[in-house]
Each structure stands twice: as C-alpha cells, then as structure tokens.
Design a protein around this motif. Structure first.
Motif, mmCIF file in Angstrom:
data_model
loop_
_atom_site.group_PDB
_atom_site.id
_atom_site.type_symbol
_atom_site.label_atom_id
_atom_site.label_comp_id
_atom_site.label_asym_id
_atom_site.label_seq_id
_atom_site.Cartn_x
_atom_site.Cartn_y
_atom_site.Cartn_z
ATOM 1 N N GLY A 84 0.789 -1.221 0.000
ATOM 2 C CA GLY A 84 0.000 0.000 0.000
ATOM 3 C C GLY A 84 0.826 1.277 0.000
ATOM 4 N N PHE A 86 3.365 3.351 -1.983
ATOM 5 C CA PHE A 86 4.025 3.606 -3.273
ATOM 6 C C PHE A 86 4.285 2.288 -4.001
ATOM 7 C CE2 PHE A 86 5.608 6.916 -0.241
ATOM 8 C CZ PHE A 86 4.750 7.908 -0.661
ATOM 9 N N SER A 90 -2.576 0.555 -4.834
ATOM 10 C CA SER A 90 -3.335 1.673 -5.386
ATOM 11 C C SER A 90 -3.630 1.463 -6.874
ATOM 12 C CB SER A 90 -2.579 2.983 -5.178
ATOM 13 O OG SER A 90 -3.317 4.065 -5.674
ATOM 14 N N PHE A 132 5.394 11.655 11.739
ATOM 15 C CA PHE A 132 6.257 11.505 10.563
ATOM 16 C C PHE A 132 5.411 11.423 9.299
ATOM 17 C CE2 PHE A 132 5.215 7.112 9.728
ATOM 18 C CZ PHE A 132 4.850 6.618 10.972
ATOM 19 N N CYS A 133 6.079 11.544 8.160
ATOM 20 C CA CYS A 133 5.368 11.419 6.890
ATOM 21 C C CYS A 133 6.237 10.722 5.862
ATOM 22 C CB CYS A 133 4.945 12.788 6.370
ATOM 23 S SG CYS A 133 6.311 13.810 5.838
ATOM 24 N N ALA A 134 5.596 10.299 4.800
ATOM 25 C CA ALA A 134 6.288 9.662 3.674
ATOM 26 C C ALA A 134 5.905 10.397 2.398
ATOM 27 C CB ALA A 134 5.883 8.193 3.567
ATOM 28 N N LEU A 141 4.176 10.885 -11.814
ATOM 29 C CA LEU A 141 2.717 10.845 -11.720
ATOM 30 C C LEU A 141 2.099 12.095 -11.112
ATOM 31 C CD1 LEU A 141 2.347 7.135 -10.559
ATOM 32 C CD2 LEU A 141 1.536 8.061 -12.729
ATOM 33 N N ARG A 149 5.555 21.559 -2.241
ATOM 34 C CA ARG A 149 4.604 22.066 -1.246
ATOM 35 C C ARG A 149 4.552 21.123 -0.040
ATOM 36 N NH1 ARG A 149 -1.056 21.691 -1.466
ATOM 37 N NH2 ARG A 149 -0.941 20.926 -3.598
ATOM 38 N N ARG A 150 4.553 19.817 -0.316
ATOM 39 C CA ARG A 150 4.486 18.852 0.787
ATOM 40 C C ARG A 150 5.769 18.832 1.620
ATOM 41 N NH1 ARG A 150 0.962 14.403 -2.652
ATOM 42 N NH2 ARG A 150 -0.896 15.722 -2.621
ATOM 43 N N LEU B 128 -3.542 4.771 1.536
ATOM 44 C CA LEU B 128 -2.260 5.476 1.652
ATOM 45 C C LEU B 128 -1.519 5.487 0.323
ATOM 46 C CD1 LEU B 128 -1.063 3.899 5.051
ATOM 47 C CD2 LEU B 128 -2.348 6.017 4.707
ATOM 48 N N GLY B 129 -2.261 5.420 -0.781
ATOM 49 C CA GLY B 129 -1.655 5.236 -2.099
ATOM 50 C C GLY B 129 -0.724 6.337 -2.551
ATOM 51 N N HIS B 130 -0.795 7.506 -1.956
ATOM 52 C CA HIS B 130 0.215 8.526 -2.278
ATOM 53 C C HIS B 130 0.822 9.022 -0.969
ATOM 54 C CE1 HIS B 130 -2.178 11.912 -1.027
ATOM 55 N NE2 HIS B 130 -2.907 12.048 -2.111
ATOM 56 N N ASP B 131 1.300 10.241 -0.912
ATOM 57 C CA ASP B 131 1.990 10.749 0.274
ATOM 58 C C ASP B 131 1.057 10.751 1.489
ATOM 59 O OD1 ASP B 131 4.094 11.200 -1.509
ATOM 60 O OD2 ASP B 131 3.342 13.195 -1.998
ATOM 61 N N PHE B 132 1.600 10.374 2.622
ATOM 62 C CA PHE B 132 0.775 10.243 3.831
ATOM 63 C C PHE B 132 1.599 10.593 5.066
ATOM 64 C CE2 PHE B 132 2.808 6.444 5.415
ATOM 65 C CZ PHE B 132 3.298 5.832 4.273
ATOM 66 N N CYS B 133 0.890 10.748 6.177
ATOM 67 C CA CYS B 133 1.589 11.018 7.427
ATOM 68 C C CYS B 133 0.885 10.334 8.584
ATOM 69 C CB CYS B 133 1.680 12.525 7.694
ATOM 70 S SG CYS B 133 0.105 13.289 8.049
ATOM 71 N N ALA B 153 -1.160 21.574 8.584
ATOM 72 C CA ALA B 153 -0.132 21.494 7.539
ATOM 73 C C ALA B 153 -0.347 20.271 6.656
ATOM 74 C CB ALA B 153 1.258 21.440 8.185
ATOM 75 N N ALA B 154 -0.640 19.131 7.285
ATOM 76 C CA ALA B 154 -0.775 17.890 6.526
ATOM 77 C C ALA B 154 -2.006 17.914 5.634
ATOM 78 C CB ALA B 154 -0.828 16.704 7.492
ATOM 79 N N ALA B 157 -1.654 20.353 2.684
ATOM 80 C CA ALA B 157 -0.707 19.959 1.638
ATOM 81 C C ALA B 157 -1.124 18.663 0.933
ATOM 82 C CB ALA B 157 0.690 19.808 2.237
ATOM 83 N N GLY B 158 -2.261 18.100 1.321
ATOM 84 C CA GLY B 158 -2.782 16.939 0.584
ATOM 85 C C GLY B 158 -2.274 15.585 1.047
ATOM 86 N N PHE B 159 -1.757 15.496 2.263
ATOM 87 C CA PHE B 159 -1.380 14.186 2.797
ATOM 88 C C PHE B 159 -2.626 13.417 3.257
ATOM 89 C CE2 PHE B 159 2.557 16.578 3.585
ATOM 90 C CZ PHE B 159 3.541 15.650 3.286
ATOM 91 N N THR B 245 -6.380 5.870 -2.708
ATOM 92 C CA THR B 245 -5.908 7.189 -3.099
ATOM 93 C C THR B 245 -5.040 7.008 -4.338
ATOM 94 O OG1 THR B 245 -5.903 7.822 -0.777
ATOM 95 C CG2 THR B 245 -4.739 9.262 -2.303
ATOM 96 N N PRO B 246 -5.426 7.646 -5.446
ATOM 97 C CA PRO B 246 -4.672 7.445 -6.690
ATOM 98 C C PRO B 246 -3.222 7.900 -6.547
ATOM 99 C CG PRO B 246 -6.776 8.539 -7.118
ATOM 100 C CD PRO B 246 -6.585 8.523 -5.632
ATOM 101 N N ARG B 248 -1.440 9.385 -8.583
ATOM 102 C CA ARG B 248 -1.099 10.676 -9.186
ATOM 103 C C ARG B 248 -1.658 11.855 -8.371
ATOM 104 N NH1 ARG B 248 -1.313 10.231 -14.402
ATOM 105 N NH2 ARG B 248 -1.429 7.983 -14.361
ATOM 106 N N ALA B 249 -2.176 11.588 -7.178
ATOM 107 C CA ALA B 249 -2.798 12.671 -6.401
ATOM 108 C C ALA B 249 -1.739 13.433 -5.603
ATOM 109 C CB ALA B 249 -3.848 12.097 -5.471
#
Lengths: 249, 249
Positions: A84, A86, A90, A132-134, A141, A149-150, B128-133, B153-154, B157-159, B245-246, B248-249
C-alpha cells in the motif's frame, strides 16, 4: 471456478521479514504477477505461473492480474515492502474503478508487509519516534510543485520525513532540489540517513547532516530519512550512531 | 556474560502478521518486558521471565529493560504494531541517551513489525496510495497546539493522515477537535475510516464522511484514517466499499 486476487508485500528483502500470511498467499497462488526483481525473490514452485513485468507499467500489470483472477486464477500481485506504500495496491484499485463491473465482484485482499521506511528506521534506532510522513520524490505521476509544497509543509510543521523514490536515471535532480528546499526550513545539523538495500546482503547505512547531505549517495534502492529539528544522534562505542526522535517532540 | 536488548513489534494482533524475525527473538529471550496486554499475546515459555507494566511508564520500562540487559539478560521489549511508531523504541533510546555510559555499549537491535496503519490500510484497500503522514493525537507528551499545527499542515498539503491514539478516558475531546479543524481544510465528503482491533477477532471497520464522522466511534484500539481530497470510495457488491488514493494525487 472463482478467482481471487491478493496484493501482498515481500518486505524489504530478508525472508525473516516476510509475514506468515504473505508466505501462505505465495504458496496458494496459481499465478504471480509483479516487477521482475520482486518475483526473483520468490522461490519457484512447480505449476505456478509467473508474469514478470517492467517497473513503469503498474496499471497494465494490475489489469492483467485482474483479468487472470476474473478467469478463475488465484493471483498474487507481488510488491516489495508494503503493497500500500508507493506500490501496487493503489494501481489495482484504480484499475478496478476504471474496469468492467465484474472486477468489483472479485475476491480481492491486500496483505500488509514490512515497509522500507520502518525497516530502515529500525536499523537506525527510532528516528520516526514522533509524527512523521512519507513523500515520493517521483514526479512521473504528480507535478513537482506538489512535492515541493508537501516537503515545505512537513518540514515546517516538524514531521520526520521519509523520502521514497529519491532518484532514478530518468530523475537525477529531484533529491538535490529537495535537500535545497529543506535547508531553507530546517537547521543545517538536522540528521539525514541514507538506507540502501536494507536487510539485503549489500545493505548500506550512511548518516549525514542536512547541510552536507550528498544526493549522489542514493540509488533506486535507497530510502532517505530526514529528521526533524528534534531528532537526536547518539554516538556509539566503535564509531556508529543511533538516531532517535523523542516522543515529546 | 553479555546481555542483549531487542525491541520488537508483534504487529496488529494476528499471529500470521508476526515476522519470523520477531518470533525468533521472542523464543531466544530470557526476559520479556512490555505493556501487559502485549505480553498476554505471547505464549508462555518455561524459564522465561515476564515483566509486565502499565501503559504510561514507557521510560521506566525502558530503563528496567536496559538494566536487565546490562546484567546479562537477553531482553525482548515487546510492543504492538511496529516498535518505532508511537511505541517503545524511542523511549529505549531516550533512556540510553540519559543513562550510564555502559548502556551505549550494549547490543541493541530494533526489529520492525506490521504497523496498525498499514494493517488498517490493507483492510480498507489502498488509502495510503500517495503521500501520507502519521500523527499521534495524544497531548500527554507534546502540547496540543503542535498537534493542531501538524494537522493543518498535513491536510492543507494533501497528505492522507493516520491518527494514532485518537482517544482515551483521560483524553476525550481531542479527536472531536481534530475533526473540527480538518473540516475547515478538507471537503465534507472526504472519506474517514475507523479501524478498530484490526486482524483481531473483534475487528471493526467503519467508514464515514468527514462532515459526519463521529468521534464517539473510537476506543483505545482504533486507528483513524482521514483521506485527502483525492481519496476515492469504490462501492462493492454487497454493501461495503474500498478506499484508495490514486498514485497521481
């Protein structure tokens, strides 16, 4: 005959980090689908078919797996780390959403795995000890300004940051740009770790300060961890160091 | 006699998610140290000593484990999930940093585990398919305004956001305050998932929209996932839904 699609993660490399659940799914599968280097980690099994593919065709690979399951196969889609994060999960759901209605009726399961970020953190000590974040540095993509921004939001708010996909032959400049941006927000002495091929025979762990972190240290198998301003380094007898981030940070 | 201290994670609950590496460390230990409900998950072994403790004394527990290892014991410090994620690993290194010099010479290893956030995400699809925290809502150790700054902040910024420690008897209002803040930033239809006791016999998965998410749904064993504006819900035959979560998001 009813097919089944399982999306699983092999973990970072060592078989001691493959969960019994994922190992059982690999055994039960009639068909394995995945990026070739991941399939190479799975022992061959008589009668089991393998469908290896290139790394940049996730959606095609997902559709192929779904079509096999629809036709009755017991398919395991094989990712490294956690599927799940990267990885393939997805893409599988994106293919389901865009695909024929029959795919929504399939028996689909995602099985978690040990992610590269947690395996790397364990080797280093406890760098993810607080929030924390990833972030994936790939702009294949998503646009690079979203990545920027992130990075800025996460560093500014005090998250420890795990950077996935820091570089590839086609994306040589992104990690340097990320370090330059982070230096505007974080102290120069912020710890940075380069964790390459964690738990594999050629594992390599390197520590640096943010103001001296060299983007050239990474390859496709490197996870980069950037501490927060609170992350601490404990020197060890013999030269190495542990990194940890206090819980109260 | 040389002691050893291993900090390991049991995963979210099911034994099929305990890594072989952690299982071997549990077998090899002379002493197990941990929060009582985690130790209760580990089968008794003749001759192995158990040191169970309350949940709010992490640093004392870490020092006790280090003192045992210094005295020659093979100690396993047992966490749920992954030991580096809002668990014991950070407390152990905090104790080492503050403790006697001998503790820096100890043989210390952290073994990763399947975290609650990845187990929950797997059950849900691929949220959690793209950036997450990951953010702990506990303000026992950090001020609430730090939590609020990170949430803002999270989300901005789209997390995708995983909320650990959403509530306890002593912290009843924090999750409601977090939802209120997130509603200022994210669309009302943003998917929220409540994943309680994942992989355990009483597992419960509930989905909601952010504008209708009820903080009373959680207990101490709940992980809350809040999507980004890009997170999608795929309805399934029979009533449930997947979240993803796609990429490319």
């Amino acid at each position: 005959m009813t097919g089944r699609l399982t999306v699983l993660g092999l973990g970072p490399g060592a078989s001691a980090l493959l969960t019994p659940e994922a190992a059982a799914a690999l055994e039960a599968a009639s068909d394995l689908v995945g990026y070739a280097p991941y399939l190479d980690r799975v022992p061959e099994r008589p009668g089991q078919r393998r469908h290896a593919s290139d790394n940049r065709v996730e959606l095609d690979r997902a559709r192929h797996a779904l079509a096999l399951a629809e036709a009755g196969a017991r398919v395991a889609v094989v990712s490294g780390g956690d599927p799940g994060v990267f990885a393939m999960a997805s893409a599988v759901f994106e293919a389901i959403e865009q695909g024929p209605a029959a795919w929504r009726a399939l028996d689909v399961a995602v099985l978690p795995g040990i992610s590269a970020m947690f395996a790397a953190a364990a080797r280093l000590g406890a760098p993810l000890g607080h929030d924390f974040c990833a972030i994936s540095l790939s702009d294949n993509l998503k646009p690079w300004d979203v990545v920027e921004r992130r990075l800025r939001a996460a560093a500014g708010a005090g998250f420890v940051i795990a950077l996935y996909n820091p570089a590839s032959r086609a994306r040589p400049w992104q990690l340097g740009a990320a370090f330059a941006l982070l230096r505007e927000v974080l102290p120069g002495e912020t710890p940075v770790a380069f964790a390459t091929a964690v738990t594999r025979p050629d594992e390599r762990i390197e520590l640096a300060r943010l103001d001296a972190a060299d983007p050239a240290r990474v390859d496709m198998r490197t996870l980069v961890l950037v501490g927060s301003a609170a992350t601490r380094r404990i020197g060890r007898d013999g030269g190495g160091a542990w990194l940890y981030t206090p819980r109260r940070a």
